[in-house]
Design an enzyme around this catalytic site. Sequence first.
Site, PDB file in Angstrom:
ATOM      1  N   ASP A   1       7.234  40.407  85.612  1.00  0.00           N
ATOM      2  CA  ASP A   1       6.727  39.680  84.443  1.00  0.00           C
ATOM      3  C   ASP A   1       5.391  40.284  84.037  1.00  0.00           C
ATOM      4  O   ASP A   1       4.451  40.313  84.833  1.00  0.00           O
ATOM      5  CB  ASP A   1       6.562  38.192  84.767  1.00  0.00           C
ATOM      6  CG  ASP A   1       6.016  37.413  83.575  1.00  0.00           C
ATOM      7  OD1 ASP A   1       6.716  37.339  82.555  1.00  0.00           O
ATOM      8  OD2 ASP A   1       4.876  36.903  83.675  1.00  0.00           O
TER       9      ASP A   1
ATOM     10  N   GLU B   1      11.708  42.409  81.195  1.00  0.00           N
ATOM     11  CA  GLU B   1      12.074  41.769  79.936  1.00  0.00           C
ATOM     12  C   GLU B   1      12.229  42.820  78.839  1.00  0.00           C
ATOM     13  O   GLU B   1      11.484  43.805  78.809  1.00  0.00           O
ATOM     14  CB  GLU B   1      11.014  40.752  79.518  1.00  0.00           C
ATOM     15  CG  GLU B   1      10.917  39.553  80.432  1.00  0.00           C
ATOM     16  CD  GLU B   1       9.785  38.629  80.032  1.00  0.00           C
ATOM     17  OE1 GLU B   1      10.060  37.458  79.720  1.00  0.00           O
ATOM     18  OE2 GLU B   1       8.634  39.079  80.019  1.00  0.00           O
TER      19      GLU B   1
ATOM     20  N   CYS C   1      12.423  26.268  84.778  1.00  0.00           N
ATOM     21  CA  CYS C   1      12.128  25.991  86.182  1.00  0.00           C
ATOM     22  C   CYS C   1      13.151  26.709  87.062  1.00  0.00           C
ATOM     23  O   CYS C   1      14.363  26.597  86.844  1.00  0.00           O
ATOM     24  CB  CYS C   1      12.165  24.485  86.449  1.00  0.00           C
ATOM     25  SG  CYS C   1      11.882  24.047  88.180  1.00  0.00           S
TER      26      CYS C   1
ATOM     27  N   CYS D   1      15.291  23.693  89.264  1.00  0.00           N
ATOM     28  CA  CYS D   1      16.300  22.818  88.641  1.00  0.00           C
ATOM     29  C   CYS D   1      16.849  23.376  87.336  1.00  0.00           C
ATOM     30  O   CYS D   1      17.818  22.835  86.790  1.00  0.00           O
ATOM     31  CB  CYS D   1      15.726  21.427  88.405  1.00  0.00           C
ATOM     32  SG  CYS D   1      14.366  21.378  87.197  1.00  0.00           S
TER      33      CYS D   1
ATOM     34  N   CYS E   1       6.987  21.759  86.603  1.00  0.00           N
ATOM     35  CA  CYS E   1       8.204  21.222  85.983  1.00  0.00           C
ATOM     36  C   CYS E   1       8.060  19.718  85.759  1.00  0.00           C
ATOM     37  O   CYS E   1       7.724  18.976  86.689  1.00  0.00           O
ATOM     38  CB  CYS E   1       9.416  21.526  86.863  1.00  0.00           C
ATOM     39  SG  CYS E   1      10.981  20.948  86.162  1.00  0.00           S
TER      40      CYS E   1
ATOM     41  N   CYS F   1      11.498  18.006  87.873  1.00  0.00           N
ATOM     42  CA  CYS F   1      11.595  17.939  89.337  1.00  0.00           C
ATOM     43  C   CYS F   1      10.238  18.027  90.029  1.00  0.00           C
ATOM     44  O   CYS F   1      10.160  17.821  91.246  1.00  0.00           O
ATOM     45  CB  CYS F   1      12.509  19.045  89.863  1.00  0.00           C
ATOM     46  SG  CYS F   1      11.852  20.717  89.683  1.00  0.00           S
TER      47      CYS F   1
ATOM     48  N   ASP G   1       3.372  33.093  86.155  1.00  0.00           N
ATOM     49  CA  ASP G   1       3.932  34.452  86.105  1.00  0.00           C
ATOM     50  C   ASP G   1       4.934  34.681  87.236  1.00  0.00           C
ATOM     51  O   ASP G   1       5.934  35.385  87.046  1.00  0.00           O
ATOM     52  CB  ASP G   1       2.803  35.480  86.190  1.00  0.00           C
ATOM     53  CG  ASP G   1       1.895  35.436  84.976  1.00  0.00           C
ATOM     54  OD1 ASP G   1       2.330  34.909  83.938  1.00  0.00           O
ATOM     55  OD2 ASP G   1       0.748  35.916  85.061  1.00  0.00           O
TER      56      ASP G   1
END
Length: 279
Positions: A67, A152, A219, A222, A238, A241, A248
Amino acid sequence: KADEDNGRIFLPKIGYIRYRNSRKIEGIPKNVTVREEADGWYVSIQCEFELKPEISIPDIDTAVGIDMGVKRFLTLSDGNFINNLEEKLKPLENKIALLQRRIKHKVKGSNNIKKAYLKLTLLHKRKADIRNNFLHQVSTLLVKNHDVIVIEDLKVRNMSKSAKGSIANPGTKVKAKSGLNRSILNEAWHKFFTYLEYKLKLKGGILIKVNPKHTSQTCIKCGHISKDNRKEQEIFRCVKCGYEAHADHNAAHNILRRAGLARMACQANLIRGRQQEPA
């Protein structure tokens, strides 16, 4: 024509010119590019040679997601990270800004302003050399330790567009966007991706580009997607959860997960099975 033993190269309409070897010529020379920089002339010789990868089958277990960031240059899915170039480039940028202010007060066409422009050009070249050296070191380190790298599919040109807008439709948060653009361009993300791609190709590894949509808002525990998961720049929390981690690091995990490594592992195992000799 390149006379490597005597350090000479033949250029059309000029003839033989002396040059200093930085490395030996590998393969068959195809074309030559001559360019002028602040500290002299450089010649680049493009050669054709047979590609012999170091590995035949990439090791899926060494796969890692990356990332890219502004405060951190990059964060890996295994938790490691590399800081940006701000500490190394900041002293040079201060010198460049100071010299640019002094140039405004010099007489145009004078010897002093010519010397100042030459010094400014040398500072810019030094800045570019530091950046290129950093990118080569980081990309080489990653390629040595990982056979599969997932990044990415970022459109850096679109990400670094100006936010000023037009007179009819003026942009918003222009100052903040210009600072972000400067950071992205200063760290040369596109060049870094290019280095990763060609070094992995030489090694025999794989570079995978995935869709960057919602990688920083999802997340990893979850799978909940929400803007509220990342209210702060560095903290991911999150709202469903309660999972909390560095933003990052969480994004790098999502990038790795999107590569579909389970399917790749099955294909690699199939190839390994075909290469085994029958009992």
